[in-house]
Motif scaffolding. Structure first.
Motif, PDB file in Angstrom:
ATOM      1  N   SER A 129       0.858  -1.148   0.080  1.00  0.00           N
ATOM      2  CA  SER A 129      -0.071  -0.024   0.157  1.00  0.00           C
ATOM      3  C   SER A 129       0.964   1.247  -0.034  1.00  0.00           C
ATOM      4  O   SER A 129       2.111   1.179   0.415  1.00  0.00           O
ATOM      5  N   LEU A 130       0.338   2.365  -0.437  1.00  0.00           N
ATOM      6  CA  LEU A 130       1.109   3.620  -0.616  1.00  0.00           C
ATOM      7  C   LEU A 130       1.522   4.058   1.126  1.00  0.00           C
ATOM      8  O   LEU A 130       2.603   4.427   1.352  1.00  0.00           O
ATOM      9  N   LYS A 131       0.627   3.734   2.021  1.00  0.00           N
ATOM     10  CA  LYS A 131       1.362   3.765   3.508  1.00  0.00           C
ATOM     11  C   LYS A 131       2.595   3.067   3.698  1.00  0.00           C
ATOM     12  O   LYS A 131       3.531   3.723   4.341  1.00  0.00           O
ATOM     13  N   GLU A 132       2.753   1.803   3.432  1.00  0.00           N
ATOM     14  CA  GLU A 132       3.761   1.086   3.454  1.00  0.00           C
ATOM     15  C   GLU A 132       4.871   1.702   2.780  1.00  0.00           C
ATOM     16  O   GLU A 132       6.147   1.638   3.250  1.00  0.00           O
ATOM     17  N   TYR A 133       4.628   2.179   1.802  1.00  0.00           N
ATOM     18  CA  TYR A 133       5.917   3.069   0.916  1.00  0.00           C
ATOM     19  C   TYR A 133       6.243   4.571   1.653  1.00  0.00           C
ATOM     20  O   TYR A 133       6.939   5.228   0.942  1.00  0.00           O
ATOM     21  N   GLY A 134       5.235   4.773   2.783  1.00  0.00           N
ATOM     22  CA  GLY A 134       5.825   6.054   3.429  1.00  0.00           C
ATOM     23  C   GLY A 134       5.128   7.261   2.792  1.00  0.00           C
ATOM     24  O   GLY A 134       5.682   8.445   2.771  1.00  0.00           O
ATOM     25  N   VAL A 135       3.833   6.978   2.025  1.00  0.00           N
ATOM     26  CA  VAL A 135       3.055   8.198   1.516  1.00  0.00           C
ATOM     27  C   VAL A 135       2.076   8.514   2.590  1.00  0.00           C
ATOM     28  O   VAL A 135       1.277   7.468   2.863  1.00  0.00           O
ATOM     29  N   SER A 136       2.007   9.821   2.929  1.00  0.00           N
ATOM     30  CA  SER A 136       0.764  10.255   3.802  1.00  0.00           C
ATOM     31  C   SER A 136      -0.457  10.339   3.080  1.00  0.00           C
ATOM     32  O   SER A 136      -0.653  10.699   1.818  1.00  0.00           O
ATOM     33  N   TYR A 137      -1.497  10.583   4.056  1.00  0.00           N
ATOM     34  CA  TYR A 137      -2.628  10.536   3.318  1.00  0.00           C
ATOM     35  C   TYR A 137      -3.707  11.752   4.157  1.00  0.00           C
ATOM     36  O   TYR A 137      -3.716  11.472   5.415  1.00  0.00           O
ATOM     37  N   LYS A 138      -4.459  12.370   3.504  1.00  0.00           N
ATOM     38  CA  LYS A 138      -5.199  13.271   4.172  1.00  0.00           C
ATOM     39  C   LYS A 138      -6.557  13.260   3.678  1.00  0.00           C
ATOM     40  O   LYS A 138      -6.534  13.314   2.220  1.00  0.00           O
ATOM     41  N   GLN A 139      -7.611  13.590   4.154  1.00  0.00           N
ATOM     42  CA  GLN A 139      -8.988  13.464   3.509  1.00  0.00           C
ATOM     43  C   GLN A 139      -9.589  14.758   3.816  1.00  0.00           C
ATOM     44  O   GLN A 139      -9.781  14.875   4.888  1.00  0.00           O
ATOM     45  N   ILE A 140     -10.105  15.422   2.822  1.00  0.00           N
ATOM     46  CA  ILE A 140     -11.000  16.431   3.247  1.00  0.00           C
ATOM     47  C   ILE A 140     -12.499  16.178   2.719  1.00  0.00           C
ATOM     48  O   ILE A 140     -12.772  15.593   1.632  1.00  0.00           O
ATOM     49  N   GLU A 141     -13.350  16.399   3.619  1.00  0.00           N
ATOM     50  CA  GLU A 141     -14.998  15.784   3.584  1.00  0.00           C
ATOM     51  C   GLU A 141     -15.404  16.890   2.732  1.00  0.00           C
ATOM     52  O   GLU A 141     -15.294  18.079   2.753  1.00  0.00           O
ATOM     53  N   LEU A 142     -16.334  16.301   1.804  1.00  0.00           N
ATOM     54  CA  LEU A 142     -17.633  17.339   1.228  1.00  0.00           C
ATOM     55  C   LEU A 142     -18.092  18.108   2.141  1.00  0.00           C
ATOM     56  O   LEU A 142     -18.227  17.934   3.379  1.00  0.00           O
ATOM     57  N   LEU A 143     -18.532  19.340   1.601  1.00  0.00           N
ATOM     58  CA  LEU A 143     -19.296  20.227   2.574  1.00  0.00           C
ATOM     59  C   LEU A 143     -20.822  19.578   2.803  1.00  0.00           C
ATOM     60  O   LEU A 143     -21.207  18.662   1.884  1.00  0.00           O
ATOM     61  N   GLU A 144     -21.598  20.111   3.680  1.00  0.00           N
ATOM     62  CA  GLU A 144     -22.892  19.646   3.921  1.00  0.00           C
ATOM     63  C   GLU A 144     -23.655  19.333   2.533  1.00  0.00           C
ATOM     64  O   GLU A 144     -24.594  18.359   2.460  1.00  0.00           O
ATOM     65  N   ASP A 145     -23.454  20.430   1.739  1.00  0.00           N
ATOM     66  CA  ASP A 145     -24.413  20.202   0.435  1.00  0.00           C
ATOM     67  C   ASP A 145     -23.951  19.031  -0.543  1.00  0.00           C
ATOM     68  O   ASP A 145     -24.178  18.861  -1.718  1.00  0.00           O
ATOM     69  N   GLY A 146     -22.656  18.700  -0.372  1.00  0.00           N
ATOM     70  CA  GLY A 146     -22.023  17.656  -0.990  1.00  0.00           C
ATOM     71  C   GLY A 146     -21.327  18.116  -2.184  1.00  0.00           C
ATOM     72  O   GLY A 146     -20.723  17.373  -2.887  1.00  0.00           O
ATOM     73  N   THR A 147     -20.765  19.257  -2.037  1.00  0.00           N
ATOM     74  CA  THR A 147     -20.010  20.021  -2.687  1.00  0.00           C
ATOM     75  C   THR A 147     -18.481  20.017  -2.324  1.00  0.00           C
ATOM     76  O   THR A 147     -18.361  19.979  -0.874  1.00  0.00           O
ATOM     77  N   LEU A 148     -17.526  20.364  -3.140  1.00  0.00           N
ATOM     78  CA  LEU A 148     -16.220  20.386  -2.710  1.00  0.00           C
ATOM     79  C   LEU A 148     -15.827  21.329  -1.663  1.00  0.00           C
ATOM     80  O   LEU A 148     -16.137  22.620  -1.867  1.00  0.00           O
ATOM     81  N   ASP A 149     -15.145  21.039  -0.529  1.00  0.00           N
ATOM     82  CA  ASP A 149     -14.767  22.157   0.340  1.00  0.00           C
ATOM     83  C   ASP A 149     -13.247  22.564  -0.261  1.00  0.00           C
ATOM     84  O   ASP A 149     -12.124  22.219   0.216  1.00  0.00           O
ATOM     85  N   ILE A 150     -13.378  23.617  -1.208  1.00  0.00           N
ATOM     86  CA  ILE A 150     -12.029  24.051  -1.836  1.00  0.00           C
ATOM     87  C   ILE A 150     -11.235  24.667  -0.905  1.00  0.00           C
ATOM     88  O   ILE A 150      -9.873  24.550  -1.022  1.00  0.00           O
ATOM     89  N   ASP A 151     -11.854  25.614   0.082  1.00  0.00           N
ATOM     90  CA  ASP A 151     -10.833  26.131   1.044  1.00  0.00           C
ATOM     91  C   ASP A 151     -10.294  25.289   1.939  1.00  0.00           C
ATOM     92  O   ASP A 151      -9.044  25.296   2.212  1.00  0.00           O
ATOM     93  N   GLY A 152     -10.801  23.952   2.385  1.00  0.00           N
ATOM     94  CA  GLY A 152     -10.318  22.956   2.983  1.00  0.00           C
ATOM     95  C   GLY A 152      -9.164  22.335   2.223  1.00  0.00           C
ATOM     96  O   GLY A 152      -8.297  22.226   2.990  1.00  0.00           O
ATOM     97  N   ILE A 153      -9.445  22.008   1.118  1.00  0.00           N
ATOM     98  CA  ILE A 153      -8.317  21.241   0.168  1.00  0.00           C
ATOM     99  C   ILE A 153      -6.860  22.372   0.108  1.00  0.00           C
ATOM    100  O   ILE A 153      -5.993  21.813   0.635  1.00  0.00           O
ATOM    101  N   LEU A 154      -7.294  23.666  -0.122  1.00  0.00           N
ATOM    102  CA  LEU A 154      -6.138  24.594  -0.325  1.00  0.00           C
ATOM    103  C   LEU A 154      -5.460  24.727   1.119  1.00  0.00           C
ATOM    104  O   LEU A 154      -4.102  24.654   1.306  1.00  0.00           O
ATOM    105  N   GLY A 155      -6.385  24.852   2.163  1.00  0.00           N
ATOM    106  CA  GLY A 155      -5.804  24.744   3.513  1.00  0.00           C
ATOM    107  C   GLY A 155      -4.650  23.609   3.785  1.00  0.00           C
ATOM    108  O   GLY A 155      -3.718  23.739   4.419  1.00  0.00           O
ATOM    109  N   ALA A 156      -5.174  22.356   3.205  1.00  0.00           N
ATOM    110  CA  ALA A 156      -4.397  21.496   3.529  1.00  0.00           C
ATOM    111  C   ALA A 156      -3.083  20.981   2.650  1.00  0.00           C
ATOM    112  O   ALA A 156      -2.360  20.145   3.009  1.00  0.00           O
ATOM    113  N   MET A 157      -3.053  21.931   1.696  1.00  0.00           N
ATOM    114  CA  MET A 157      -2.032  21.900   0.911  1.00  0.00           C
ATOM    115  C   MET A 157      -0.714  22.248   1.343  1.00  0.00           C
ATOM    116  O   MET A 157      -0.326  23.588   1.393  1.00  0.00           O
ATOM    117  N   ASP A 158       0.141  21.451   1.812  1.00  0.00           N
ATOM    118  CA  ASP A 158       1.647  21.976   2.342  1.00  0.00           C
ATOM    119  C   ASP A 158       2.423  21.392   1.312  1.00  0.00           C
ATOM    120  O   ASP A 158       2.058  20.749   0.114  1.00  0.00           O
TER     121      ASP A 158
END
Ligand code: PLP
Length: 410
Positions: A129-158
């Motif tokens: 798995s990616l985890k075994e290869y040392g790749v980290s994972y983050k998940q950004i949940e959809l907003l209440e209305d089922g649309t993408l949380d673009i601010d959340g995604i941008l905020g998680a981009m390091d």
């Protein structure tokens, strides 16, 4: 419910849905023209169907097929192969091909499709798995209305974030599919922050539901299955990866080997079915969409919650119906199987399938084993007991099976 009552209900539904169906047919018409133009430009002829063996150097059938997908998906490059065993395999080639130890991937549309959990290493611990290869994972949940949380995604981009996965289809989730406009706004916001991040789209079930594809909307990489939309119900197996040349090359190096990439791969079965399937795909997808819209309409009328509603925009072919009742859910899936051309006498039961976390019931009386561009229904057996219906080679078949399902459930 009585047979006559059901038939009357379906006739009324068809009358009410004329406008919706006309829009689906318009999309099929536009896509058929795009597909035909691509075939003409590539000058497809019988020699492209030829069987090949061994390494498959200069396999013109394989390479021309890939080129058609490249054009139709709006990307720089594509690989299309019978050796890509499934949609999951195609997605794994992308993820394992592009990501390196120390990198982070983000799933930007909430929990990804079940079979990706073990690739990423969210659930279970499959070796490799990616985890075994040392790749980290983050998940950004959809907003209440089922649309993408673009601010959340941008905020998680390091700095470590190298790939952001967006799943176009609802998959096994009660949420809307992502439209091409959603994908476009997300891709442009992500690229404005970091142009080198790979915006990857899980395009399973999405192809030809709209008049353009994720490549036209700025996605860098995408993958899909040929026993879903893009195979038109004819392709016997296979998958594709398409996107920017450098990312597709990374996936191709995973498929074969670094240094060899897309240069090898033969197919003694020949490629005719893949070309014919691609040619039929816009129409086949329209049949599946009309079946799904009809299903949404009648189950809404019968008092069930459905997602999407009959008049919602659709970016995938899946219709979710919530039964709130295990018995009704199972009877619905069994009725779909009983109204299938193949194995109609088989009675599907919930079963623990590889790659899925819960027991799943799967109705698939299909010509191509497990093909979900053919009429099929799946459901994980967990409250609130949602069935996911998809596919249909012909609208007429979807309608007949729906009549049978209503008779059995109501
Ligand atoms: C079907 C599907 C997959 C996995 O494809 P398989 O061919 O079943 O391996 C991945 N993502 C989504 C959204 C799907 O619908």
């Amino acid at each position: 419910m009585q047979r006559q009552e059901i038939e009357k209900m379906i006739l009324d539904a068809e009358e009410a849905l004329k406008g919706r169906f006309a829009r689906v047919e318009e999309t099929a018409y536009k896509n058929q023209r795009r597909v035909l133009d691509a075939f003409k430009r590539a000058n497809v002829s019988a020699r492209h169907f030829a069987q090949t063996t061994g390494y498959g150097y200069d396999d013109i059938g394989r390479d021309t097929l890939s080129d058609l997908f490249r054009e139709l998906l709006g990307t720089e490059s594509a690989i299309v192969r019978p050796q890509i065993a499934s949609g999951t395999h195609a997605l794994a080639l992308c993820l394992l091909g592009v990501l390196r130890p120390g990198d982070t991937m983000i799933s930007g549309a909430g929990k990804p499709y079940d079979t990706l959990e073990e690739i990423i290493g969210i659930e279970g611990s499959a070796p490799g798995s990616l985890k075994e290869y040392g790749v980290s994972y983050k998940q950004i949940e959809l907003l209440e209305d089922g649309t993408l949380d673009i601010d959340g995604i941008l905020g998680a981009m390091d700095k470590s974030v190298k790939l952001i996965l967006l799943q176009r289809s609802r998959g096994y989730a009660w949420r809307p599919s992502l439209s091409l406009t959603d994908i476009e706004s997300a891709a442009s916001a992500i690229h404005a922050k970091d142009p080198n991040v790979c915006v990857m789209v899980d395009n399973c079930y999405g192809e030809f539901t709209d008049i353009s594809e994720p490549g036209h909307a700025g996605a860098d990489l995408m993958a899909g299955s040929l026993i879903k939309n893009a195979g038109g119900g004819i392709a016997p197996t296979g998958g594709y990866v398409a996107g920017r040349a450098r990312f597709v090359e990374m996936a191709a190096n995973r498929l074969t080997s670094p240094g060899i990439g897309a240069e090898v791969g033969s197919y003694e079965g020949g490629y005719r079915a893949f070309y014919q399937g691609l040619f039929l795909a816009p129409h086949t997808v329209s049949q599946a969409l009309k079946g799904a819209i009809l299903c949404a309409y009648v189950f809404e009328k019968l008092g069930f919650a459905v997602e999407p509603a009959h008049n919602d925009l659709r970016s995938d072919i899946i219709q979710a119906i919530r039964f709130d009742n295990e018995d009704k859910l199972i009877r619905f899936c069994q009725a779909i199987q009983a109204n299938s051309p193949i194995d109609s006498v088989v009675v599907p039961e919930p079963y623990k399938m590889p790659g899925y976390q819960h027991p799943v019931i799967m109705a698939a009386g299909t010509f191509v084993f497990g093909a979900s561009i053919e009429l099929s229904a799946d459901a994980p057996i967990i409250p609130p007991y949602i069935a996911y219906l998809q596919g249909a080679l012909t609208y007429e078949h979807a309608k007949i099976a729906l009549e049978g399902a209503i008779e059995s459930v109501i």
